[in-house]
Write a protein that holds these residues in place. Structure first.
Motif, short mmCIF file in Angstrom:
data_model
loop_
_atom_site.label_atom_id
_atom_site.label_comp_id
_atom_site.label_asym_id
_atom_site.label_seq_id
_atom_site.Cartn_x
_atom_site.Cartn_y
_atom_site.Cartn_z
N MET A 267 0.76 -1.27 -0.07
CA MET A 267 -0.01 0.03 -0.08
C MET A 267 0.69 1.13 -0.04
O MET A 267 1.90 1.36 0.56
CB MET A 267 -0.86 -0.09 1.41
CG MET A 267 -1.95 1.00 1.27
SD MET A 267 -2.87 1.15 2.79
CE MET A 267 -3.76 -0.43 2.92
N CYS A 268 0.32 2.38 -0.45
CA CYS A 268 1.30 3.47 -0.78
C CYS A 268 1.38 4.50 0.59
O CYS A 268 0.34 4.21 1.18
CB CYS A 268 0.72 4.28 -2.01
SG CYS A 268 1.12 3.61 -3.48
N PHE A 269 2.19 5.23 0.60
CA PHE A 269 2.31 6.13 1.70
C PHE A 269 0.88 6.99 1.71
O PHE A 269 0.43 7.19 3.00
CB PHE A 269 3.52 7.00 1.74
CG PHE A 269 4.91 6.14 1.87
CD1 PHE A 269 5.23 5.58 3.17
CD2 PHE A 269 5.62 6.00 0.85
CE1 PHE A 269 6.45 4.92 3.28
CE2 PHE A 269 6.69 5.07 0.91
CZ PHE A 269 7.04 4.59 2.07
N GLY A 270 0.62 7.22 0.69
CA GLY A 270 -0.48 8.10 0.73
C GLY A 270 -1.73 7.40 1.04
O GLY A 270 -2.63 8.09 1.70
N LYS A 271 -1.89 6.31 0.70
CA LYS A 271 -3.08 5.41 1.05
C LYS A 271 -3.11 5.12 2.58
O LYS A 271 -4.15 5.44 3.11
CB LYS A 271 -3.12 4.12 0.09
CG LYS A 271 -3.57 4.28 -1.34
CD LYS A 271 -3.54 3.08 -2.02
CE LYS A 271 -3.96 3.42 -3.33
NZ LYS A 271 -3.84 2.12 -4.39
N CYS A 272 -2.13 4.84 2.98
CA CYS A 272 -1.93 4.79 4.40
C CYS A 272 -2.22 5.93 5.40
O CYS A 272 -3.22 5.91 6.22
CB CYS A 272 -0.55 4.47 4.95
SG CYS A 272 -0.22 4.22 6.41
N ALA A 273 -1.87 7.16 4.74
CA ALA A 273 -2.22 8.51 5.27
C ALA A 273 -3.60 8.45 5.35
O ALA A 273 -4.40 9.12 6.24
CB ALA A 273 -1.55 9.59 4.55
N LYS A 274 -4.16 8.37 4.03
CA LYS A 274 -5.70 8.68 3.81
C LYS A 274 -6.62 7.87 4.67
O LYS A 274 -7.47 8.34 5.30
CB LYS A 274 -5.97 8.37 2.42
CG LYS A 274 -7.58 8.61 2.13
CD LYS A 274 -7.74 8.02 0.38
CE LYS A 274 -9.34 8.27 -0.01
NZ LYS A 274 -9.39 8.11 -1.17
N CYS A 275 -6.02 6.39 4.82
CA CYS A 275 -6.70 5.78 6.09
C CYS A 275 -6.66 6.34 7.32
O CYS A 275 -7.83 6.36 8.25
CB CYS A 275 -5.94 4.19 5.72
SG CYS A 275 -6.85 2.93 7.08
N ILE A 276 -5.51 6.47 7.77
CA ILE A 276 -5.53 7.25 9.28
C ILE A 276 -6.38 8.44 9.11
O ILE A 276 -7.00 8.81 10.16
CB ILE A 276 -3.87 7.67 9.21
CG1 ILE A 276 -3.14 6.35 9.55
CG2 ILE A 276 -3.60 8.48 10.67
CD1 ILE A 276 -1.63 6.48 9.61
N GLY A 277 -6.33 9.39 8.00
CA GLY A 277 -7.18 10.64 8.11
C GLY A 277 -8.62 10.32 8.44
O GLY A 277 -9.23 10.90 9.24
N TYR A 278 -9.13 9.41 7.63
CA TYR A 278 -10.61 8.97 8.00
C TYR A 278 -10.60 8.48 9.32
O TYR A 278 -11.78 8.64 9.74
CB TYR A 278 -10.93 7.89 6.91
CG TYR A 278 -11.29 8.46 5.46
CD1 TYR A 278 -12.30 9.51 5.40
CD2 TYR A 278 -10.60 8.08 4.36
CE1 TYR A 278 -12.60 10.23 4.28
CE2 TYR A 278 -10.74 8.53 3.14
CZ TYR A 278 -11.84 9.69 3.10
OH TYR A 278 -11.98 10.21 1.91
N GLN A 279 -9.95 7.75 9.84
CA GLN A 279 -10.07 7.16 11.15
C GLN A 279 -9.98 8.43 12.19
O GLN A 279 -10.70 8.30 13.14
CB GLN A 279 -8.85 6.32 11.56
CG GLN A 279 -9.11 5.02 10.71
CD GLN A 279 -7.70 4.04 10.85
OE1 GLN A 279 -7.33 4.01 11.94
NE2 GLN A 279 -7.57 3.20 9.92
N LEU A 280 -9.03 9.20 11.98
CA LEU A 280 -9.07 10.36 12.83
C LEU A 280 -10.32 11.24 12.83
O LEU A 280 -10.76 12.06 13.70
CB LEU A 280 -7.79 11.35 12.52
CG LEU A 280 -6.48 10.88 12.85
CD1 LEU A 280 -5.33 11.70 12.49
CD2 LEU A 280 -6.42 10.54 14.38
#
Length: 201
Positions: free
Chosen positions: A1-14
């Motif tokens: 998984m890309c860094f951006g996708k990981c960040a996006k996942c974290i963003g939605y969780q936050l």
């Protein structure tokens, strides 16, 4: 998984956690759904510090929005895909630090509120913090919870909501730390190309 996708996942969780923190903090103002205690300033001091509304709530929207936007191809207006995204991922570290600070604020205030206990009317007909300077730890001794006469069940109310805020903000802290690492690695090595795995997440 890309860094951006990981960040996006974290963003939605936050984002979800921030909304839950706001709701939990608002409920603290209305023990048993009654408004009179807030109107008469008969709530604990740590209820008034907006740790869930501002700290782990509104302030968390900014890091969440930054993290969600990192997956776009031309993030934050940078022209060059690779360099632009690397710079954007590194800039997300600042957003993660903001998120860490705001969630940490909620974590600390909620812990203090949980330890001190509620402000309530006791059997002596006085409004005090009955557990603040007690020689026993009220959280471990439920038989002492009856010392608070009014608001009814205020101890359970406070313990439940402060515990929820404590837990949610702790998760936010962990997610922001993960994004700090993710942003650091992503900024150094660049965002992954299609079909390649990143080193984290």
């Amino acid at each position: 998984m890309c860094f951006g996708k990981c960040a996006k996942c974290i963003g939605y969780q936050l984002l979800i956690l921030a909304i839950l923190c706001i709701v939990a903090n608002i409920l603290l103002y209305f023990p048993n759904g009654e408004t009179k205690y807030a109107e008469n300033n008969q709530l604990g001091r740590f209820v008034w510090l907006f740790q869930g509304i501002i700290g782990a709530g509104v302030l968390m929207f900014f890091p969440a929005a930054v993290f969600i936007g990192l997956e776009s191809n031309n993030c934050f207006g940078y022209g060059h895909k690779r360099c632009g995204k690397s710079t954007a991922v590194l800039s997300s570290i600042l957003a993660a630090i903001l998120g860490l600070a705001s969630a940490g604020y909620c974590l600390i205030i909620s812990s203090l509120g949980l330890v001190e206990g509620p402000y309530c009317l006791t059997n002596n007909n006085t409004w005090v913090y009955p557990y603040g300077n007690a020689s026993y730890f009220y959280l471990a001794d439920h038989s002492t919870w009856s010392e608070c006469v009014e608001p009814k069940n205020v101890v359970v109310w406070n313990v439940t909501l402060f515990s929820i805020l404590l837990g949610l903000s702790a998760i936010q802290v962990i997610l922001c730390i993960i994004q700090l690492i993710n942003g650091f690695i992503g900024g150094i090595f660049g965002c992954c190309a299609e079909n390649k795995q990143s080193l984290i997440c």
